[in-house]
Design a protein around this motif. Sequence first.
Motif, PDB file in Angstrom:
ATOM      1  N   TYR A  63       0.814  -1.208   0.000  1.00 13.36           N
ATOM      2  CA  TYR A  63       0.000   0.000   0.000  1.00 13.36           C
ATOM      3  C   TYR A  63       0.844   1.252   0.000  1.00 13.36           C
ATOM      4  CZ  TYR A  63       0.824  -1.129   4.894  1.00 13.36           C
ATOM      5  OH  TYR A  63       1.379  -1.493   6.087  1.00 13.36           O
ATOM      6  N   LEU A 245      -9.460  -5.502   9.759  1.00 14.15           N
ATOM      7  CA  LEU A 245      -8.224  -6.185   9.372  1.00 14.15           C
ATOM      8  C   LEU A 245      -7.097  -5.162   9.384  1.00 14.15           C
ATOM      9  CD1 LEU A 245      -7.127  -8.890   8.370  1.00 14.15           C
ATOM     10  CD2 LEU A 245      -7.732  -8.197   6.050  1.00 14.15           C
ATOM     11  N   LEU A 248      -1.492  -8.679   9.329  1.00 14.28           N
ATOM     12  CA  LEU A 248      -1.461 -10.132   9.065  1.00 14.28           C
ATOM     13  C   LEU A 248      -0.044 -10.612   9.317  1.00 14.28           C
ATOM     14  CD1 LEU A 248      -3.595 -10.221   5.789  1.00 14.28           C
ATOM     15  CD2 LEU A 248      -4.251 -11.187   7.997  1.00 14.28           C
ATOM     16  N   LEU A 270     -20.837 -11.563   7.123  1.00 20.82           N
ATOM     17  CA  LEU A 270     -19.814 -10.767   7.787  1.00 20.82           C
ATOM     18  C   LEU A 270     -19.443  -9.547   6.951  1.00 20.82           C
ATOM     19  CD1 LEU A 270     -17.481 -13.607   9.089  1.00 20.82           C
ATOM     20  CD2 LEU A 270     -19.553 -12.658  10.098  1.00 20.82           C
ATOM     21  N   SER A 271     -18.996  -8.516   7.650  1.00 17.36           N
ATOM     22  CA  SER A 271     -18.359  -7.368   7.002  1.00 17.36           C
ATOM     23  C   SER A 271     -16.902  -7.380   7.401  1.00 17.36           C
ATOM     24  CB  SER A 271     -18.956  -6.045   7.483  1.00 17.36           C
ATOM     25  OG  SER A 271     -20.307  -5.967   7.146  1.00 17.36           O
ATOM     26  N   LEU A 272     -16.027  -7.239   6.427  1.00 15.78           N
ATOM     27  CA  LEU A 272     -14.588  -7.233   6.698  1.00 15.78           C
ATOM     28  C   LEU A 272     -13.986  -6.043   5.973  1.00 15.78           C
ATOM     29  CD1 LEU A 272     -12.218 -10.287   6.463  1.00 15.78           C
ATOM     30  CD2 LEU A 272     -11.663  -8.174   5.276  1.00 15.78           C
ATOM     31  N   ARG A 273     -13.140  -5.314   6.681  1.00 12.12           N
ATOM     32  CA  ARG A 273     -12.471  -4.201   6.014  1.00 12.12           C
ATOM     33  C   ARG A 273     -11.018  -4.112   6.431  1.00 12.12           C
ATOM     34  NH1 ARG A 273     -12.238   1.603   6.322  1.00 12.12           N
ATOM     35  NH2 ARG A 273     -13.920   1.868   7.821  1.00 12.12           N
ATOM     36  N   GLY A 274     -10.144  -4.087   5.436  1.00 11.33           N
ATOM     37  CA  GLY A 274      -8.731  -3.827   5.684  1.00 11.33           C
ATOM     38  C   GLY A 274      -8.492  -2.331   5.750  1.00 11.33           C
ATOM     39  N   PHE A 275      -7.589  -1.903   6.631  1.00 11.74           N
ATOM     40  CA  PHE A 275      -7.336  -0.454   6.718  1.00 11.74           C
ATOM     41  C   PHE A 275      -5.894  -0.176   7.106  1.00 11.74           C
ATOM     42  CE2 PHE A 275      -7.001   0.614  11.272  1.00 11.74           C
ATOM     43  CZ  PHE A 275      -7.356  -0.604  11.836  1.00 11.74           C
TER      44      PHE A 275
ATOM     45  N   PHE B 240      -9.045   0.196  -2.055  1.00 16.51           N
ATOM     46  CA  PHE B 240     -10.402   0.529  -1.596  1.00 16.51           C
ATOM     47  C   PHE B 240     -11.498  -0.122  -2.442  1.00 16.51           C
ATOM     48  CE2 PHE B 240      -7.645   4.206  -0.534  1.00 16.51           C
ATOM     49  CZ  PHE B 240      -7.583   3.984   0.832  1.00 16.51           C
ATOM     50  N   ARG B 263      -3.938 -11.585   2.153  1.00 16.82           N
ATOM     51  CA  ARG B 263      -3.099 -10.387   2.218  1.00 16.82           C
ATOM     52  C   ARG B 263      -3.667  -9.228   1.410  1.00 16.82           C
ATOM     53  NH1 ARG B 263       0.926 -13.660   1.185  1.00 16.82           N
ATOM     54  NH2 ARG B 263       2.340 -14.074   2.913  1.00 16.82           N
ATOM     55  N   LEU B 265      -6.625  -8.358   0.987  1.00 15.72           N
ATOM     56  CA  LEU B 265      -7.681  -7.650   1.712  1.00 15.72           C
ATOM     57  C   LEU B 265      -7.091  -6.503   2.513  1.00 15.72           C
ATOM     58  CD1 LEU B 265      -9.567 -10.822   2.968  1.00 15.72           C
ATOM     59  CD2 LEU B 265     -10.436  -9.198   1.287  1.00 15.72           C
ATOM     60  N   LEU B 266      -5.904  -6.734   3.039  1.00 19.49           N
ATOM     61  CA  LEU B 266      -5.229  -5.690   3.819  1.00 19.49           C
ATOM     62  C   LEU B 266      -4.455  -4.733   2.910  1.00 19.49           C
ATOM     63  CD1 LEU B 266      -4.324  -4.423   6.461  1.00 19.49           C
ATOM     64  CD2 LEU B 266      -2.533  -6.141   6.621  1.00 19.49           C
ATOM     65  N   ILE B 267      -3.636  -5.296   2.039  1.00 14.37           N
ATOM     66  CA  ILE B 267      -2.766  -4.465   1.202  1.00 14.37           C
ATOM     67  C   ILE B 267      -3.595  -3.475   0.391  1.00 14.37           C
ATOM     68  CG2 ILE B 267      -1.229  -4.537  -0.805  1.00 14.37           C
ATOM     69  CD1 ILE B 267      -0.096  -7.141   0.286  1.00 14.37           C
ATOM     70  N   ARG B 269      -6.725  -2.625   1.105  1.00 16.81           N
ATOM     71  CA  ARG B 269      -7.743  -2.014   1.978  1.00 16.81           C
ATOM     72  C   ARG B 269      -9.135  -2.267   1.415  1.00 16.81           C
ATOM     73  NH1 ARG B 269      -3.702   0.454  -0.364  1.00 16.81           N
ATOM     74  NH2 ARG B 269      -4.023   2.688  -0.037  1.00 16.81           N
ATOM     75  N   LEU B 270      -9.416  -3.553   1.209  1.00 17.84           N
ATOM     76  CA  LEU B 270     -10.696  -3.929   0.623  1.00 17.84           C
ATOM     77  C   LEU B 270     -11.798  -3.950   1.670  1.00 17.84           C
ATOM     78  CD1 LEU B 270      -9.555  -6.835  -1.738  1.00 17.84           C
ATOM     79  CD2 LEU B 270      -9.523  -4.362  -2.112  1.00 17.84           C
ATOM     80  N   SER B 271     -13.017  -3.718   1.207  1.00 19.89           N
ATOM     81  CA  SER B 271     -14.212  -3.944   2.022  1.00 19.89           C
ATOM     82  C   SER B 271     -14.958  -5.112   1.412  1.00 19.89           C
ATOM     83  CB  SER B 271     -15.137  -2.726   1.991  1.00 19.89           C
ATOM     84  OG  SER B 271     -14.503  -1.621   2.549  1.00 19.89           O
ATOM     85  N   LEU B 272     -15.324  -6.051   2.236  1.00 21.79           N
ATOM     86  CA  LEU B 272     -16.056  -7.225   1.753  1.00 21.79           C
ATOM     87  C   LEU B 272     -17.259  -7.427   2.645  1.00 21.79           C
ATOM     88  CD1 LEU B 272     -14.524 -10.656   0.799  1.00 21.79           C
ATOM     89  CD2 LEU B 272     -16.394 -10.525   2.422  1.00 21.79           C
ATOM     90  N   ARG B 273     -18.416  -7.685   2.012  1.00 22.74           N
ATOM     91  CA  ARG B 273     -19.589  -7.950   2.848  1.00 22.74           C
ATOM     92  C   ARG B 273     -20.420  -9.065   2.249  1.00 22.74           C
ATOM     93  NH1 ARG B 273     -24.742  -5.570   4.044  1.00 22.74           N
ATOM     94  NH2 ARG B 273     -24.408  -3.596   2.946  1.00 22.74           N
TER      95      ARG B 273
END
Lengths: 334, 334
Positions: A63, A245, A248, A270-275, B240, B263, B265-267, B269-273
């Motif tokens: 990132y 998230l 890792l 579920l809702s998951l968000r990396g930040f 994003f 990874r 998802l973090l790198i 910065r994804l949002s998943l629902r």
Amino acid sequence: MTTQATYQRIVLAARPRGAVTPENFRLETVPVPELADGEVLIRNHYLSLDPYMRGRMSKAASYAASQALDETMIGGTVGQVVASRNPLFRVGDHVGGMLGWAEMGVSDGALLRKLDISHIPLSAYLGAVGMPGMAAWYGLNQIMAPAAGETVVVSAASGAVGSVVGQLARLGGCRVVGIAGGPEKCDYVVKELGFDACVDYKAGNLEADLAAATPDGVDAIFENVGGDCLDAALARTNAFARVALCGLIAGYNGAEMPIKNARLLLINRLSLRGFIITEHMEYWQQGLQELAALVADRRITYRETVADGLAAAPQAFMGLLHGHNFGKQLVKLI
Amino acid sequence: MTTQATYQRIVLAARPRGAVTPENFRLETVPVPELADGEVLIRNHYLSLDPYMRGRMSKAASYAASQALDETMIGGTVGQVVASRNPLFRVGDHVGGMLGWAEMGVSDGALLRKLDISHIPLSAYLGAVGMPGMAAWYGLNQIMAPAAGETVVVSAASGAVGSVVGQLARLGGCRVVGIAGGPEKCDYVVKELGFDACVDYKAGNLEADLAAATPDGVDAIFENVGGDCLDAALARTNAFARVALCGLIAGYNGAEMPIKNARLLLINRLSLRGFIITEHMEYWQQGLQELAALVADRRITYRETVADGLAAAPQAFMGLLHGHNFGKQLVKLI
């Protein structure tokens, strides 16, 4: 105020292939630069070591831009102004910045923050009242948003980020369950940080132990580790659980890092968000104010592992990536 | 209006162990019940077959109660009122409901919806103007929320849900890339549905082909399939990006269903629902109105695969789980 002509710094000598080794770093002695107009010279008292640095050391797309070879390793610092040609900063001011793995640094003041150490120790501005504290605050409040009575799971629970997540969640009336490595850390998490329970992932029964510690399931997860920790927490989720998230670390050396049971994301909606906390600066003023008040009142406590002297930084950093630290990992420079 | 004394239905005879087989179902003849006050008797014209039914057939914990053994298989239906003791419904009214795998059904009217077939074919209320259309509408508008010019990836692109997602996204000015199985479906997705591109996952180069079709990366994903499709789409995400997780049909028979590279998802910065459209009824009125207008204007088109007669339902359902259908899978009952 400073009379020395040189200072020491650590540069990235080579990018890691897999695990980080001492050969990835090089200690150098460089001249103290002359200040230009508007610049400030700072003597760093503490250097912060953080897992994100591992990502910067790789050339792989991440990132943020990669750490450049032969340049000072990136890193947060707190210290004191020793010379100033900037009217906003005086010699003696305590300041926080991003001056890297170095005994001294020069700043134009733009990213320098004055620190009030009357109620808060200088080093805490690298931890609970700094970037790790903000990551905890943001993930908890802006992503997980747990209601009182909900169950929150935090991995790396004794660490700089996880310890703050759990304490904030407890203050908000949640049931808080930590995951940490070893009985000593788990003891600390429960007895000193006040978590309701802590599961030792090294004991070999992570899934069953976490299930026993979360009889009402899990409503929100703050993830610092990934891998088995995340899988075990996901397996306990209730409907509509939220996952922040943040890290890792289990996969930072290139190990495979799957989420084994993606079905749960759908089945439990579920809702998951990396930040990345540095992308949410609009929250920092509010968050740091709240964290500072809680640390000053000792409603948030923390632990530090302090390495002595710049030359100790690489070894301390490698230890951090293996969970050898206990709480916030710092390097004391003066 | 009905004079017949019995009708046919299909019940769940046994829960599947792995893949669904004909032995999981049993065709029965049952008496047409007497109507109580307030009840309506409906002759079903079409039965909808949908992937979610696979989840209900298992005893495993899922988001909804399991389908009971020896009871009529759950399912959406459209048909016509043939007898009524409910003042809100008249004989001859076209209605949609959840009367299951059966030629007839009784309703108290509570979950029955009157359907206007003057501009929209009756069967469309089980597809683009029904639950699949709403799943598309909700995931796109409430989770993915793509801006014009962004790139959207949709798996199972020729299916009842995916086809609507892509057409809505195109109407919103997005670049839309589908994933579908086989050249015939991919042709249809591009030429008839108007997607910008469609990648054939059966061609064996999913990752490379998807990369070629998404030169600017991927900003939003509508996931119906999971597994390799999701991994390939995640690998192309921009920062994003948003992921609406609607289905994971690749794993419905019990296969492992990991997200291989968490990874990202973090790198990125994804949002998943993950979501279940029946839990968001507050959007249905608005969504169905918009979808009905678009279908009536032929700005949204769709394809149907129609099995003939109730006895054909099990085979059609097994085919659906293997992607043998082309567009919305229906069973025509009359």
